[in-house]
Design an enzyme around this catalytic site. Structure first.
Site, PDB file in Angstrom:
ATOM      1  N   ASP A 136       0.858  -1.184   0.000  1.00 43.76           N
ATOM      2  CA  ASP A 136       0.000   0.000   0.000  1.00 43.76           C
ATOM      3  C   ASP A 136       0.893   1.233   0.000  1.00 43.76           C
ATOM      4  O   ASP A 136       1.681   1.439   0.917  1.00 43.76           O
ATOM      5  CB  ASP A 136      -0.900  -0.006   1.240  1.00 43.76           C
ATOM      6  CG  ASP A 136      -1.766   1.248   1.316  1.00 43.76           C
ATOM      7  OD1 ASP A 136      -2.705   1.356   0.515  1.00 43.76           O
ATOM      8  OD2 ASP A 136      -1.485   2.118   2.162  1.00 43.76           O
ATOM      9  N   GLU A 138      -1.314  -1.386  -5.546  1.00 44.02           N
ATOM     10  CA  GLU A 138      -2.534  -0.745  -6.009  1.00 44.02           C
ATOM     11  C   GLU A 138      -2.273  -0.038  -7.325  1.00 44.02           C
ATOM     12  O   GLU A 138      -1.239   0.609  -7.481  1.00 44.02           O
ATOM     13  CB  GLU A 138      -3.009   0.277  -4.975  1.00 44.02           C
ATOM     14  CG  GLU A 138      -3.984  -0.301  -3.987  1.00 44.02           C
ATOM     15  CD  GLU A 138      -4.590   0.804  -3.138  1.00 44.02           C
ATOM     16  OE1 GLU A 138      -5.805   0.765  -2.906  1.00 44.02           O
ATOM     17  OE2 GLU A 138      -3.845   1.690  -2.709  1.00 44.02           O
ATOM     18  N   CYS A 172     -12.349  -5.028   5.693  1.00 43.15           N
ATOM     19  CA  CYS A 172     -11.631  -5.648   6.800  1.00 43.15           C
ATOM     20  C   CYS A 172     -10.843  -6.835   6.275  1.00 43.15           C
ATOM     21  O   CYS A 172     -11.406  -7.733   5.653  1.00 43.15           O
ATOM     22  CB  CYS A 172     -12.619  -6.115   7.881  1.00 43.15           C
ATOM     23  SG  CYS A 172     -11.843  -7.118   9.161  1.00 43.15           S
ATOM     24  N   CYS A 221     -12.202 -10.228   8.259  1.00 46.71           N
ATOM     25  CA  CYS A 221     -13.499 -10.870   8.006  1.00 46.71           C
ATOM     26  C   CYS A 221     -14.110 -10.490   6.657  1.00 46.71           C
ATOM     27  O   CYS A 221     -15.098 -11.078   6.231  1.00 46.71           O
ATOM     28  CB  CYS A 221     -14.496 -10.558   9.135  1.00 46.71           C
ATOM     29  SG  CYS A 221     -15.167  -8.885   9.044  1.00 46.71           S
ATOM     30  N   CYS A 226     -12.704  -2.705  12.429  1.00 48.33           N
ATOM     31  CA  CYS A 226     -13.856  -3.307  11.777  1.00 48.33           C
ATOM     32  C   CYS A 226     -15.088  -3.228  12.678  1.00 48.33           C
ATOM     33  O   CYS A 226     -15.034  -3.627  13.839  1.00 48.33           O
ATOM     34  CB  CYS A 226     -13.541  -4.764  11.442  1.00 48.33           C
ATOM     35  SG  CYS A 226     -14.908  -5.614  10.644  1.00 48.33           S
ATOM     36  N   CYS A 230     -16.323  -7.302  13.110  1.00 40.91           N
ATOM     37  CA  CYS A 230     -15.613  -8.285  13.942  1.00 40.91           C
ATOM     38  C   CYS A 230     -14.705  -7.653  14.983  1.00 40.91           C
ATOM     39  O   CYS A 230     -14.127  -8.361  15.812  1.00 40.91           O
ATOM     40  CB  CYS A 230     -14.825  -9.256  13.066  1.00 40.91           C
ATOM     41  SG  CYS A 230     -13.322  -8.556  12.366  1.00 40.91           S
ATOM     42  N   ASP A 259      -2.920   1.279   6.875  1.00 41.61           N
ATOM     43  CA  ASP A 259      -2.114   0.961   5.687  1.00 41.61           C
ATOM     44  C   ASP A 259      -1.830  -0.545   5.604  1.00 41.61           C
ATOM     45  O   ASP A 259      -1.843  -1.139   4.524  1.00 41.61           O
ATOM     46  CB  ASP A 259      -0.790   1.733   5.718  1.00 41.61           C
ATOM     47  CG  ASP A 259      -1.007   3.241   5.626  1.00 41.61           C
ATOM     48  OD1 ASP A 259      -2.072   3.654   5.107  1.00 41.61           O
ATOM     49  OD2 ASP A 259      -0.126   3.988   6.076  1.00 41.61           O
TER      50      ASP A 259
HETATM   51 ZN   LIG Z   1     -13.853  -7.590  10.310  1.00 47.04          ZN
END
Ligand SMILES: [Zn+2]
Length: 401
Positions: A196, A280, A347, A350, A366, A369, A376
């Site tokens: 990133d 990216e 996330c 999850c 998140c 979760c 980053d």
């Molecule tokens: Zn999550």
């Protein structure tokens, strides 16, 4: 030095070197005669093969065609064939056999060979064995013709495999196809990593490695701004002004050198450490242009964006990407560019994607979760995951270096 460690396999590179021959009338006549014989042999052998096809007989093989050629060369009616090199005529038969095989093959899209006509088809012939020729810089020895000079002394690289002589328009050319073995590098590492690219950190990798931005470069840039203000206060064209101007141009070079050095160090280290890198696919040029605004809305967001855009360009993301691509290729690794879709909002634990997942620039948390980590790092893990999925199904291709 270290490169040799990785070179375990090799690949053959084929390259052709084409030169225009410096001919005279006598040489042109002889070249035309050899090409004419090649055409004669092609047409005569093709007629025999087509007749056999018509009557359902098996085609003659290359060896049988060569036996026929020997008969023709001894036959007084076609004794002119014996005045030209036998190897070029044998090569014609080899080419014809292949053309027939391709033409009859259902898997090949190639058409059946046809009769060659003087004036319509290219005058050409080939020497299958380069040992029959002598090559020196700027001249070639052709059997039954002698030394012929050619234009352009660009040296031939590699081992000559086949030599083709052909006429295009009024000029004759020699094309030397060469083979050269070069090492196919195998990357010393097997790891895959996502990266990133950022402002606060130059790059954060999914493995946890972080490359801080180049601070010395920032200091140099502040110094540059200061020196430029000093220049503005000096009288244009004066000795002081010229001296200041020279100081500024030296500073520009120092800045460029510092940035270049930084990018090379980071790209070399990254390229050596990981076999596959996913980054990216940031449209750096577009981001930079958008700060200028549009014609309908000039200068919109200029103040807010220009600082960010400048930083992006300063960090040299595009140059980093370019260097990393060729360094990986050179070491046997691969660079993939991944469309930056939701990489900062998803996330990595999850997969839950929401804008609320990112309470501030630096931290990712998140809402589903509770997973929390550096924003980053979370993005870099998403780049790796998306990159692996997309490259596995062929949706993204390696960056060509
Ligand atoms: Zn999550």
């Amino acid at each position: 030095m270290f490169v040799q460690w990785y070179y375990m396999f090799s690949m053959v590179i084929r390259k052709a070197f084409k030169y225009r021959l410096k001919t005279n009338q006598a040489i042109e006549q002889q070249l035309g005669r050899i090409a004419g014989c090649a055409r004669f042999v092609w047409n005569r052998a093709l007629a025999i093969e087509l007749e056999r096809l018509g009557t359902g007989e098996k085609l003659l093989g290359y060896a049988e065609l060569c036996a026929l050629l020997t008969v023709w060369r001894h036959d007084p009616a076609t004794a002119f064939l014996a005045e030209c090199p036998v190897h070029t005529q044998q090569q014609t038969l080899r080419d014809l056999s292949r053309a027939l095989r391709d033409g009859l093959s259902k898997s090949s899209a190639k058409r059946m060979p046809r009769f060659k006509k003087k004036g319509r088809d290219l005058d050409s012939f080939r020497y299958p064995d380069p040992k029959q020729l002598k090559l020196e810089s700027g001249r070639v020895f052709l059997p039954k013709i002698g030394w012929v000079r050619y234009r352009d002394s660009r040296p031939v690289v590699g081992t000559p495999a086949v030599v083709t002589v052909s006429r295009r328009g009024e000029h004759w050319y020699v094309s030397i196809q060469t083979e050269r073995e070069i090492a196919e590098p195998i990357h010393p590492s097997t790891t895959e990593v996502g990266g990133d690219l950022g402002i606060a950190r130059f790059v954060t990798f999914s493995s946890g490695e972080v490359v801080e931005p180049l601070d010395s470069f920032r200091k140099l840039e502040d110094k540059l701004a200061l020196e430029q203000r000093r220049l503005a206060r000096k009288q244009k064209g004066s000795a002081n002004w010229k001296e200041q101007k020279a100081r500024i141009s030296r500073l520009h070079i120092r800045i460029a050198d510092a940035r270049n050095d930084f990018l090379h160090k980071v790209s070399t280290r990254t390229g050596k450490t990981h076999a596959t890198v996913y980054l990216e696919d940031l449209k750096v040029a577009n981001m930079s242009a958008s700060a200028k605004g549009t014609t309908e809305d000039p200068g919109r967001n200029v103040k807010a964006k220009s600082g960010l855009n400048k930083a992006i360009l300063d960090r040299g993301w595009y140059e980093f990407r370019r260097q990393l691509a060729y360094k990986l290729r050179w070491l046997g690794g691969t660079l993939f560019l991944v469309p930056p879709r939701d990489t900062s909002r998803r996330c990595s634990a999850c997969g839950h994607t929401a804008a609320e997942n990112r309470p501030c620039q630096a931290v990712f948390r998140c809402v589903q979760c509770g997973h929390s980590e550096n924003a980053d790092l979370n993005a870099a893990k998403n780049v790796l995951g998306a990159g692996q999925a997309l490259s596995a199904c062929g949706a993204i291709k390696p960056v060509a270096a």
